[in-house]
Design an enzyme around this catalytic site. Structure first.
Site, PDB file in Angstrom:
ATOM      1  N   SER A  40       0.794  -1.219   0.000  1.00  0.00           N
ATOM      2  CA  SER A  40       0.000   0.000   0.000  1.00  0.00           C
ATOM      3  C   SER A  40       0.828   1.273   0.000  1.00  0.00           C
ATOM      4  O   SER A  40       0.308   2.347  -0.318  1.00  0.00           O
ATOM      5  CB  SER A  40      -0.948   0.019   1.211  1.00  0.00           C
ATOM      6  OG  SER A  40      -0.238  -0.171   2.422  1.00  0.00           O
ATOM      7  N   ASP A 328      -2.213   8.258   8.012  1.00  0.00           N
ATOM      8  CA  ASP A 328      -3.097   7.450   8.852  1.00  0.00           C
ATOM      9  C   ASP A 328      -2.209   6.656   9.800  1.00  0.00           C
ATOM     10  O   ASP A 328      -1.064   7.037  10.037  1.00  0.00           O
ATOM     11  CB  ASP A 328      -4.032   6.566   8.009  1.00  0.00           C
ATOM     12  CG  ASP A 328      -3.290   5.554   7.133  1.00  0.00           C
ATOM     13  OD1 ASP A 328      -2.072   5.348   7.335  1.00  0.00           O
ATOM     14  OD2 ASP A 328      -3.935   4.956   6.246  1.00  0.00           O
ATOM     15  N   HIS A 331       0.503   4.760   7.081  1.00  0.00           N
ATOM     16  CA  HIS A 331       1.105   5.332   5.882  1.00  0.00           C
ATOM     17  C   HIS A 331       1.594   6.756   6.092  1.00  0.00           C
ATOM     18  O   HIS A 331       1.104   7.468   6.968  1.00  0.00           O
ATOM     19  CB  HIS A 331       0.097   5.291   4.730  1.00  0.00           C
ATOM     20  CG  HIS A 331      -0.467   3.931   4.486  1.00  0.00           C
ATOM     21  ND1 HIS A 331      -1.698   3.537   4.980  1.00  0.00           N
ATOM     22  CD2 HIS A 331       0.046   2.868   3.827  1.00  0.00           C
ATOM     23  CE1 HIS A 331      -1.921   2.282   4.634  1.00  0.00           C
ATOM     24  NE2 HIS A 331      -0.880   1.849   3.923  1.00  0.00           N
TER      25      HIS A 331
END
Length: 362
Positions: A40, A328, A331
Site C-alpha cells: 500500500s 493514517d 502510511h
C-alpha cells in the site's frame, strides 16, 4: 539506525515542500519506463478492482492529489509518483485498470495489504501478493510489450534501461507475523529464520524478474514498524516506539542488504539498489522538530479505533498535513514520501550503492 544522515539537507527538504519538485526533469524522460511493485505504500489503485477491505478510494485519501481519491493510501503523491516525475515519466497507472491499450511508460502492480508470502493480508480480502504481481508483469512482457518492438533485442534494451521499484515486506510482519491469533508463522519461525524465509522468496522473485529482462531494481527497506501508530499506540512500551518490533524490521533490513548485494554479484549486468528509508523514518518520528515537522507520531486524518487504523471516510483531517509524518496509522504523508523519493533520486544517504539519477546513466 545504522546510517549517517545529513540533518541540515534533510531538514531543508522537509521545510521546502513547495520546492520538492525542483528535481523535475525537463525534456525527454531519462528512463523509458517505471515499473512499480509492492504494497500500500506504492499502490496507485489496484485494490479498487479487488474484493478487499484494504482500499483508499475515498476522501480524505487523495485530499492533496490532483485527481483526488485514486486508491493511494496517502493524502497526495507516493514515493513512486515522485520518482516517476523525476524520471520525466507519467505516474505508473494501476495494472488492473488497463484493459485495451499497451502502456510503454510503465505500470503499477502494487497491492495494499499484500506482501511477499502468499497468505499475508488474506484476512482483509483479495490482494496481489508478490508472485501474482510478477505473474502480471510476465503477462505484460510476453503478451503486451512483445508486440510493440521490432525484435527481441529492442525489447530487451527497453527493459534493461527501465527502472523497477519495490516496497514490500512490511505486511509480512503487520498482516502476518505480528498477528499470531490469525497466522501461525511466528509459532514456527524465530525472527531470524522468518526474515530468511522472506529473503529466499524475494530472491526467487528477483531472479524471475531478471530473467524477464529487468536490470535496474530499487528495493526499499521496511520501515520502523514499532513506531507506526497502529503499533505504538496499542502496545505498552517506553519511549516513542516498540523497540522489539523495530528489531524485527532491523533483522529483515540487514538480510535485505546482504541479499541485494549477492543478487548484484550473481546476475550479470544487474544492479540491485537498497533504499534505506528506515533510518530517516525513525529519526523523523522520534525527532520531528529536527525536520521541521510538528508531529512525528500521530495520524493527520481521523482514523478508526482512536488513531490506530485507516482514515474514516470523509472525516476531517489536520489543518497542516505537511507538518505530520503519518497520514493514517500505517502510511506516510506526501511530505514524508517526497523526502524519501528525493533522497533516493539524487542524494547519497538513502539509496545505495548509487542513487536513481546515477542508476539511469549506467
Amino acid at each position: 539506525m545504522g546510517i549517517k544522515l545529513s540533518v541540515s539537507s534533510l531538514t531543508f527538504l522537509f521545510l521546502s515542500l513547495a520546492n520538492f519538485s525542483s528535481v523535475s526533469v525537463e525534456g525527454s524522460p531519462i528512463a523509458p519506463a517505471l515499473y512499480v511493485f509492492g504494497d500500500s505504500l506504492f499502490d496507485s489503485g489496484n485494490n479498487n478492482f479487488l474484493p478487499t477491505l484494504a482500499r483508499a478510494n475515498f476522501l480524505p485519501y487523495g485530499t492533496n492529489f490532483p485527481k483526488g481519491a485514486t486508491g493511494r493510501f496517502t493524502n497526495g503523491k507516493t514515493v513512486a509518483d515522485f520518482i516517476a516525475e523525476f524520471l520525466g515519466l507519467p505516474y505508473a497507472p494501476p495494472n488492473l485498470s488497463i484493459h485495451k491499450s499497451t502502456i510503454l511508460t510503465g505500470l503499477n502492480y502494487a497491492s495494499g495489504s499484500c506482501g511477499i508470502l502468499p497468505e499475508t493480508g488474506s484476512r482483509l480480502g483479495k490482494c496481489l501478493n508478490l508472485k501474482e504481481q510478477l505473474d502480471l508483469f510476465d503477462r505484460t512482457v510476453k503478451s503486451d510489450l512483445s508486440g510493440q518492438f521490432n525484435n527481441s533485442n529492442d525489447l530487451a534494451e527497453y527493459l534493461s534501461k527501465s527502472i523497477f521499484l519495490f516496497s514490500v515486506g512490511n505486511n509480512d510482519y503487520l498482516n502476518n507475523y505480528l498477528q499470531p491469533e490469525l497466522y501461525d508463522t511466528s509459532k514456527h519461525y524465530p525472527p531470524p529464520q522468518f526474515a530468511q524465509l522472506l529473503m529466499d522468496d524475494l530472491s526467487h522473485h528477483f531472479e524471475r524478474l531478471y530473467n524477464l529482462g529487468a536490470r535496474k531494481t530499487v528495493m526499499f527497506e521496511i520501515g520502523p514498524l514499532g513506531c507506526i501508530p497502529s503499533i505504538a499506540k496499542t502496545e505498552k512500551h517506553d519511549g516513542d516506539c516498540v523497540q522489539g518490533t523495530n528489531q524485527l524490521a532491523s533483522i529483515f533490513n540487514e538480510r535485505l542488504r546482504v541479499t541485494l548485494a549477492d543478487l548484484t554479484f550473481t546476475f550479470q549486468g544487474s544492479l540491485f539498489v537498497l533504499g534505506r528509508a528506515n533510518g530517516i523514518g525513525y529519526d523523523a518520528i522520534t525527532s520531528p522538530l529536527k525536520y521541521g515537522l510538528k508531529d512525528g507520531s500521530n495520524p493527520c486524518c481521523k482514523t478508526w479505533n482512536n488513531g490506530t487504523s485507516s482514515c474514516i471516510p470523509f472525516a476531517k483531517t489536520c489543518s497542516q498535513p505537511n507538518s505530520h509524518f503519518f497520514w493514517d496509522a500505517f502510511h506516510l504523508t506526501e511530505s514524508a514520501n517526497s523526502v524519501i523519493a528525493t533522497g533516493c533520486f539524487n542524494g547519497s544517504t538513502i539509496c545505495t550503492p548509487l542513487n536513481i539519477q546515477k542508476l539511469v546513466q549506467i
